[in-house]
Structures are given as structure tokens and as C-alpha cells.
Motif scaffolding. Sequence first.
Motif, PDB file in Angstrom:
ATOM      1  N   SER A  16       1.002  -1.122   0.164  1.00  0.00           N
ATOM      2  CA  SER A  16       0.303  -0.222   0.195  1.00  0.00           C
ATOM      3  C   SER A  16       0.971   0.957  -0.002  1.00  0.00           C
ATOM      4  O   SER A  16       1.118   2.103  -0.544  1.00  0.00           O
ATOM      5  CB  SER A  16      -0.792   0.107   1.360  1.00  0.00           C
ATOM      6  OG  SER A  16      -1.296   1.454   1.185  1.00  0.00           O
ATOM      7  N   GLU A  17       1.537   0.673   0.871  1.00  0.00           N
ATOM      8  CA  GLU A  17       2.825   2.290   0.858  1.00  0.00           C
ATOM      9  C   GLU A  17       4.009   2.259  -0.473  1.00  0.00           C
ATOM     10  O   GLU A  17       3.269   4.324  -0.387  1.00  0.00           O
ATOM     11  CB  GLU A  17       3.684   2.218   2.152  1.00  0.00           C
ATOM     12  CG  GLU A  17       4.507   4.073   2.395  1.00  0.00           C
ATOM     13  CD  GLU A  17       5.086   3.332   3.454  1.00  0.00           C
ATOM     14  OE1 GLU A  17       6.704   4.285   3.993  1.00  0.00           O
ATOM     15  OE2 GLU A  17       5.477   2.337   4.258  1.00  0.00           O
ATOM     16  N   LEU A  18       4.460   1.411  -0.776  1.00  0.00           N
ATOM     17  CA  LEU A  18       4.492   1.462  -1.962  1.00  0.00           C
ATOM     18  C   LEU A  18       3.798   1.767  -3.318  1.00  0.00           C
ATOM     19  O   LEU A  18       4.513   2.636  -4.069  1.00  0.00           O
ATOM     20  CB  LEU A  18       5.100  -0.487  -2.625  1.00  0.00           C
ATOM     21  CG  LEU A  18       6.215  -0.087  -3.702  1.00  0.00           C
ATOM     22  CD1 LEU A  18       7.685   0.752  -3.546  1.00  0.00           C
ATOM     23  CD2 LEU A  18       6.485  -1.501  -4.113  1.00  0.00           C
ATOM     24  N   PHE A  19       2.813   1.533  -3.380  1.00  0.00           N
ATOM     25  CA  PHE A  19       2.006   1.487  -4.558  1.00  0.00           C
ATOM     26  C   PHE A  19       1.099   3.420  -4.394  1.00  0.00           C
ATOM     27  O   PHE A  19       0.970   4.019  -5.587  1.00  0.00           O
ATOM     28  CB  PHE A  19       0.946   1.166  -5.229  1.00  0.00           C
ATOM     29  CG  PHE A  19       1.640  -0.169  -5.538  1.00  0.00           C
ATOM     30  CD1 PHE A  19       2.524  -0.102  -6.756  1.00  0.00           C
ATOM     31  CD2 PHE A  19       1.802  -1.783  -5.116  1.00  0.00           C
ATOM     32  CE1 PHE A  19       4.028  -1.477  -7.068  1.00  0.00           C
ATOM     33  CE2 PHE A  19       3.017  -2.757  -5.980  1.00  0.00           C
ATOM     34  CZ  PHE A  19       3.264  -2.804  -6.451  1.00  0.00           C
ATOM     35  N   ASP A  20       0.868   3.726  -3.011  1.00  0.00           N
ATOM     36  CA  ASP A  20       0.358   4.846  -2.631  1.00  0.00           C
ATOM     37  C   ASP A  20      -1.091   4.406  -2.870  1.00  0.00           C
ATOM     38  O   ASP A  20      -1.934   5.806  -4.218  1.00  0.00           O
ATOM     39  CB  ASP A  20       0.595   6.372  -3.555  1.00  0.00           C
ATOM     40  CG  ASP A  20       0.324   7.358  -2.283  1.00  0.00           C
ATOM     41  OD1 ASP A  20      -0.236   7.014  -1.880  1.00  0.00           O
ATOM     42  OD2 ASP A  20      -0.489   8.152  -3.768  1.00  0.00           O
ATOM     43  N   LYS A  21      -1.100   2.966  -2.588  1.00  0.00           N
ATOM     44  CA  LYS A  21      -2.990   2.362  -3.169  1.00  0.00           C
ATOM     45  C   LYS A  21      -3.693   2.461  -1.401  1.00  0.00           C
ATOM     46  O   LYS A  21      -2.526   1.864  -0.868  1.00  0.00           O
ATOM     47  CB  LYS A  21      -3.169   1.823  -3.668  1.00  0.00           C
ATOM     48  CG  LYS A  21      -2.911   2.141  -4.961  1.00  0.00           C
ATOM     49  CD  LYS A  21      -3.231   2.287  -6.343  1.00  0.00           C
ATOM     50  CE  LYS A  21      -3.132   2.717  -7.647  1.00  0.00           C
ATOM     51  NZ  LYS A  21      -3.612   3.283  -7.922  1.00  0.00           N
TER      52      LYS A  21
END
Length: 404
Positions: A33-38
Motif C-alpha cells: 500500500s505504501e509502495l504503490f500509494d494505494k
Amino acid sequence: MEVKTKSVKGMQLKHMITKCLYFDKAMSCAELSELFDKSIPSIAKALNELIEKGFVVEQGYAPSSGGRRPLMYAINADAMYILAIAMDQRSTRIQLVDLRNHPVAEMMVFDLKLAGNDCALNILVENINKYIDGCGVLKEKITGIGIGMPGFIDPDKGINYTYLKSGDRSLSQFIADEIGLPTYIDNDSSLIALAEQKFGIAKWQKEVMVINLSWGIGLGMIVNGELFRGRNGFAGEFSHIPLSEDGALCECGKRGCLEAEASMLVVANKAIEGIKQGRVTSLKVVGEAQSKQMSDAIMAAANAGDQFAIELFSDAGNKIGKALAILIHIMNPQAIVLSGRGAKVGKILMAPIQQALHKYCIPRLSSGTELMVSELGFDAELIGAAILVMENFDKEEMNQVVSI
């Protein structure tokens, strides 16, 4: 239209997660979630769909750090397979691998001279089809073909300007049409550098020069954590650094190039000539001496302590070290990795290379550069070819083949 757009975005997210887990092993929903900003619900939905399709598996909980342990997700190695092909000027290896880069079928190795061979491309395609037919895996399970090869290559256009002419079509398109699978090509040394950065000894390092010790002496450059290609994509022609004005004649037409003085081909030919002149050695020339066979034999002999073989590699190492001194002065890298075919004698090459660096390099520069021997070795190009396919996994042509 809105539903279709959401569907496309959902597929892109799943491809991105699959690609990420291929490179990073296991990750939690929160990390993705943090990596893809989702949002976490969006990631969780994509992960559940990937699990249903068999592309992702749950891999237990992360070690405790004081709070609730997160569930980790990893790629399913057998979800699909990649056809990895490693070529040099004289031979080709074909290997089917899973998503952990582990072999799932026996490797095919065959002689294929590239220079001046108008039949080389047809022979390559014929052997790829033969391998797929006999590997025991359904073609539908193979997601794509990655090929590392020598020459001046434009990977975006799929063109090799040096070898394997393919007429009106790009080389990658020609092979894709003939085989029926998405195909991607890149320079062998560039793929070896990618392999070392993603899965090898150079992982996590930002400034690395990877030396491909083969029939030539190639170079893949990792600069600021990315593969550096130069303006036209041809950066890294380390083989043609001039060491002298009156040295041996190189295939490029100039004298004194590193390739003509210290490549594996030169070492093999010197070994053959030395044996014919009566040098004391465990090596033997049988029938029509082949440089490939002699190359393998001389590396084994050197590692077994054969003094003549060690002498030849020491001479080559000194010249390689002199060329590396130039590279260090220009690039000031964090590390230099000796990789490719010649990594088998990397430990023997280390001493003469270090001696040459002490002789030709400014100490303040050379002392900051770590010299390392690849742990991937001769497998690096095959791993790099598999990486090439996964680097393109979220591209449109791949999406048409792999629907997840």
C-alpha cells in the motif's frame, strides 16, 4: 467506459504487485500500500484476486516487532514460466525458469556463431521452437522470452545493429512472430549487470560497474541505482578501451584494445599456442582445438593449480586491472563485480587486478572501490534474461498474453 477504466486500472495494479513480488520476495499488504500509494482495501482486493488466480500465495506472518505480526505475501513460483536465453558470439543457452529463477526443464546448449552467419537467426528460432516442444511445459504457461546477446542493441526498438539481421521487422518482433510469445532483447553485459543488481552481490548498491568476462570483456553500469545506457544506448563498450598503440589487432580494426589483449578468447588461444610450443602444463590440445572447450579446460586447470594456466590469467588480470583503473578514474564506483563466464577464475584474477590498480590508479579513488567476484557467475546472463521479461510484465503486449 468508467467500468472498463476501473478494470484496466485493476489489472495494472495486479501486474505491478506481481512484478514487485518477483523482485522483492515477500511483502505485507501495508508495505505494498505504501509502495504503490494505494489504499489498503485496494491492495487487499488485488491480492485476493491474485491468490484466486494462483499468482500469489500467503507466506505466513512476519517476525514479531512488538505489535501484531503482518501477513506476508509472495509470488507463486509456478504461476507461470519464463524462457531465458543467453547468447555469446559462439554459443547459445536456453533455459526455462520459474518465478524464482529456478530451472524447470533441462538446459539446451548449442553452438551458434553469430559473426558472418546469415543463417544464425533461423537456427536460433528453430532451436527455441524445438526446446519449447520438448520441455514438457504447456506453451500457454510461458509468459515471454528474454534474450541476452552481444552487439549494439536498442532494447526499446528490439534491434540488434551488430548481429541477427531480421529484415523489415525488428529482431524482437521477428522472434515473437515466429515463436508466438512476447520477446525482449538486450545486450548481454547489461543483463548481467541487472542480474547482479537485482539478485546478486551488487543488490542494494547504487554505483556498480559489472564486468562481463567472456569472449569479449563487456561492461554493465549501474549509476544511481539504475542501468546506465548512455545517449544512444550503447554505453559500456569496455572491450575497446585502448591499452597500447602496437598491441594485437582487434576485430573492430584497431590495435591494442582490451578485448584483443585479455579476453577469454585470447587466453584460450594463448593456451593452445603454448601447449604446441611445449609449455609444461596439464592442459592438452585434442584434435581441432576449440576455444570454448579450451576456455573451460584452462579455468579448471587454473583452479586446480596449473602454473601455466595461472600465468595466463595473471597476465590477463593485469591488463584488465589497467583498464579498470581508467574506469575508476572516470566513474568512481562503489564496487566493481567480476561476472560472466570468467567469474569461475575470479579469485585468481583478483590479485593481478589489484596490483594493476595500485600501479595505475590514484589511491584515494581505488581505495573507495570494492572489487568483488560474482556469486551468480555464468548464470547471471540467464537470470538477467528472465528479469528482462519481468521488467516488461506490466506492458501492453504482456497484458494481452497474461490476464490476471
